[in-house]
Design a protein around this motif. Structure first.
Motif, mmCIF file in Angstrom:
data_model
loop_
_atom_site.group_PDB
_atom_site.id
_atom_site.type_symbol
_atom_site.label_atom_id
_atom_site.label_comp_id
_atom_site.label_asym_id
_atom_site.label_seq_id
_atom_site.Cartn_x
_atom_site.Cartn_y
_atom_site.Cartn_z
ATOM 1 N N ARG A 24 0.842 -1.189 0.000
ATOM 2 C CA ARG A 24 0.000 0.000 0.000
ATOM 3 C C ARG A 24 0.883 1.247 0.000
ATOM 4 N N SER A 25 0.548 2.202 -0.856
ATOM 5 C CA SER A 25 1.328 3.430 -0.941
ATOM 6 C C SER A 25 0.991 4.338 0.234
ATOM 7 N N ILE A 26 1.821 5.371 0.390
ATOM 8 C CA ILE A 26 1.619 6.325 1.479
ATOM 9 C C ILE A 26 0.239 6.961 1.386
ATOM 10 N N GLY A 27 -0.251 7.161 0.162
ATOM 11 C CA GLY A 27 -1.538 7.817 -0.015
ATOM 12 C C GLY A 27 -2.738 6.937 0.266
ATOM 13 N N GLN A 28 -2.547 5.624 0.322
ATOM 14 C CA GLN A 28 -3.654 4.718 0.574
ATOM 15 C C GLN A 28 -3.903 4.585 2.067
ATOM 16 N N PRO A 29 -5.158 4.460 2.475
ATOM 17 C CA PRO A 29 -5.457 4.344 3.908
ATOM 18 C C PRO A 29 -5.035 2.991 4.465
ATOM 19 N N LEU A 30 -4.741 2.981 5.744
ATOM 20 C CA LEU A 30 -4.479 1.751 6.471
ATOM 21 C C LEU A 30 -5.767 1.323 7.157
ATOM 22 N N ARG A 31 -6.045 0.050 7.151
ATOM 23 C CA ARG A 31 -7.272 -0.459 7.756
ATOM 24 C C ARG A 31 -6.949 -1.216 9.031
ATOM 25 N N VAL A 32 -7.650 -0.857 10.097
ATOM 26 C CA VAL A 32 -7.466 -1.477 11.411
ATOM 27 C C VAL A 32 -8.825 -1.959 11.887
ATOM 28 N N SER A 33 -8.874 -3.164 12.420
ATOM 29 C CA SER A 33 -10.161 -3.654 12.917
ATOM 30 C C SER A 33 -10.658 -2.741 14.028
ATOM 31 N N ARG A 34 -11.965 -2.624 14.129
ATOM 32 C CA ARG A 34 -12.561 -1.770 15.148
ATOM 33 C C ARG A 34 -12.129 -2.201 16.541
ATOM 34 N N ALA A 35 -12.048 -3.502 16.778
ATOM 35 C CA ALA A 35 -11.669 -3.990 18.108
ATOM 36 C C ALA A 35 -10.253 -3.554 18.468
ATOM 37 N N VAL A 36 -9.301 -3.708 17.517
ATOM 38 C CA VAL A 36 -7.914 -3.294 17.768
ATOM 39 C C VAL A 36 -7.829 -1.776 17.903
ATOM 40 N N PHE A 37 -8.532 -1.055 17.035
ATOM 41 C CA PHE A 37 -8.540 0.403 17.095
ATOM 42 C C PHE A 37 -9.021 0.895 18.461
ATOM 43 N N ASP A 38 -10.063 0.267 18.987
ATOM 44 C CA ASP A 38 -10.613 0.696 20.278
ATOM 45 C C ASP A 38 -9.623 0.448 21.416
ATOM 46 N N VAL A 39 -8.924 -0.690 21.380
ATOM 47 C CA VAL A 39 -7.931 -0.971 22.432
ATOM 48 C C VAL A 39 -6.805 0.051 22.377
ATOM 49 N N ILE A 40 -6.275 0.294 21.176
ATOM 50 C CA ILE A 40 -5.197 1.275 21.028
ATOM 51 C C ILE A 40 -5.690 2.663 21.427
ATOM 52 N N GLY A 41 -6.930 2.962 21.077
ATOM 53 C CA GLY A 41 -7.507 4.257 21.423
ATOM 54 C C GLY A 41 -7.593 4.484 22.917
ATOM 55 N N ARG A 42 -7.831 3.414 23.672
ATOM 56 C CA ARG A 42 -7.906 3.563 25.141
ATOM 57 C C ARG A 42 -6.537 3.938 25.713
ATOM 58 N N PHE A 43 -5.474 3.366 25.153
ATOM 59 C CA PHE A 43 -4.136 3.761 25.605
ATOM 60 C C PHE A 43 -3.844 5.206 25.207
ATOM 61 N N ALA A 44 -4.235 5.576 23.987
ATOM 62 C CA ALA A 44 -4.012 6.946 23.524
ATOM 63 C C ALA A 44 -4.754 7.950 24.393
ATOM 64 N N SER A 45 -5.952 7.588 24.848
ATOM 65 C CA SER A 45 -6.738 8.509 25.672
ATOM 66 C C SER A 45 -6.071 8.770 27.015
ATOM 67 N N LYS A 46 -5.297 7.803 27.508
ATOM 68 C CA LYS A 46 -4.560 8.023 28.765
ATOM 69 C C LYS A 46 -3.543 9.140 28.591
ATOM 70 N N TRP A 47 -2.895 9.165 27.429
ATOM 71 C CA TRP A 47 -1.936 10.231 27.151
ATOM 72 C C TRP A 47 -2.664 11.568 26.995
ATOM 73 N N ASP A 48 -3.784 11.546 26.287
ATOM 74 C CA ASP A 48 -4.553 12.773 26.107
ATOM 75 C C ASP A 48 -4.999 13.353 27.447
ATOM 76 N N GLN A 49 -5.441 12.463 28.332
ATOM 77 C CA GLN A 49 -5.909 12.921 29.644
ATOM 78 C C GLN A 49 -4.759 13.466 30.479
#
Length: 339
Positions: free
Chosen positions: A308-333
């Motif tokens: 996939r080229s730089i311009g093409q989107p990367l696809r992440v499963s919703r379940a994995v995205f949500d787990v990673i998002g919870r860690f990211a939210s700790k940094w945001d907070q």
């Protein structure tokens, strides 16, 4: 399965905030983000963002040192050796990379060995980086024991992957061979278990040593080597290349990379080689050869099926995205950032 699409900037930003939210220092986070996004673009999807979750949990639970100080020495002119200080493998490699490349160009070949690190992630990443510098590379690594030498025997090896890269010129992706010495990678078993899917026969045994197609039972049992004894021999070869040359933990002695609070402290060995003397046509010859193979219907890893080229989107499963998002939210907070 629901997926989330991310562009390059969004993927890097999410992964960076998640690493920092899990406790990683900025240097470790940067190295891991680069490797994760590269794996998502070039490697099997399971070693990209799904595997990042293993790293995030390991930062939080103590299997990875969040603030390591990798120490590199040069026992021989063309040999760089590194103690990763229980950090991620990618950071020690990054810190030594320029010296490693320079040594290979100067001496024709160079050796990088590293001990005392967490597992390496996508092994093809290391030789791909060398190939982009015009160098051929060979890499080997190990992890905790999860592969039997034969059905019914004890787990003695990890999946013990080996990767090889060869540059094919500025206008072509490099040849990259990255495969485990087991019948499949551990992440594929874990992914099948998470989705409730059966696995092919010959991939694994249950905890009693019997062949199984049940991924959950396979996680409690062990993986099988590919090709029987020949695959087991390759696993032994990789064990000696990685743990033997580096001084890292043998697979039998390495702790799990998914549970506990102890670093697996495993080994990584990368060999960099000039693909020919100055002025040679070796890269052009290699490019011509893989084109011939492709025309004959041969799948050439890295060259067939462009990434996939730089311009093409990367696809992440919703379940994995949500787990990673919870860690990211700790940094945001912690920083008061707006999500």
């Amino acid at each position: 399965m629901e997926e989330v699409e991310l562009n390059q900037r969004q993927a890097e930003d999410l992964a960076m905030r998640a690493c920092l939210g899990a406790g990683a220092n900025p240097a470790s986070a940067r190295s891991l983000v680069d490797a994760t996004v590269s794996a998502a673009r070039f490697g099997p999807s399971a070693v990209g963002f799904p595997h990042l979750v293993d790293y995030l949990n390991s930062f939080r639970e103590g299997r990875i040192n969040c603030d390591p100080t990798p120490a590199a020495t040069r026992p021989f002119p063309a040999h760089i050796t590194c103690d990763a200080d229980r950090g991620i493998a990618q950071l020690g490699f990054d810190l030594a990379f320029r010296d490693f490349v320079d040594a290979a160009r100067n001496f024709g070949t160079a050796l990088f060995t590293q001990k005392n690190s967490y597992t390496t992630g996508e092994l093809g990443y290391y030789v791909r980086r060398l190939a982009l510098e015009g160098l051929s590379g060979l890499a080997a690594t190990n992890a905790n024991a999860m592969v039997v030498a034969k059905a019914g025997g004890p787990a003695v090896y990890s999946t013990n992957p080996i990767a090889f890269g060869f540059p094919l010129g500025a206008n072509a992706p490099p040849l990259i061979v990255d495969q485990s010495s087991s019948a499949t990678a551990y992440v594929n078993i874990a992914a099948a278990a998470a989705k409730g899917r059966e696995i092919p026969e010959g991939w694994a045994v249950d905890n009693e040593g019997a062949d199984t197609r049940d991924a959950e039972k396979a996680l409690l049992g062990a993986l099988l080597p590919f090709g029987g004894r020949k695959g087991a021999n390759v696993a032994l070869l990789v064990e000696m290349l990685s743990a033997g040359l580096s001084g890292g933990s043998w697979s039998l002695d390495a702790s799990s990379f998914r549970t506990g609070d102890t670093s697996p402290a495993v080994g990584l060995t990368v060999i960099a080689m000039m693909p020919g003397p100055p002025g040679s046509d070796h890269i052009a010859r290699a490019h011509q050869q893989v084109r011939r193979l492709k025309e004959l219907g041969v799948y050439v890893p890295g060259f067939s099926g462009r990434p996939r080229s730089i311009g093409q989107p990367l696809r992440v499963s919703r379940a994995v995205f949500d787990v990673i998002g919870r860690f990211a939210s700790k940094w945001d907070q912690s920083t008061g950032a707006r999500t």
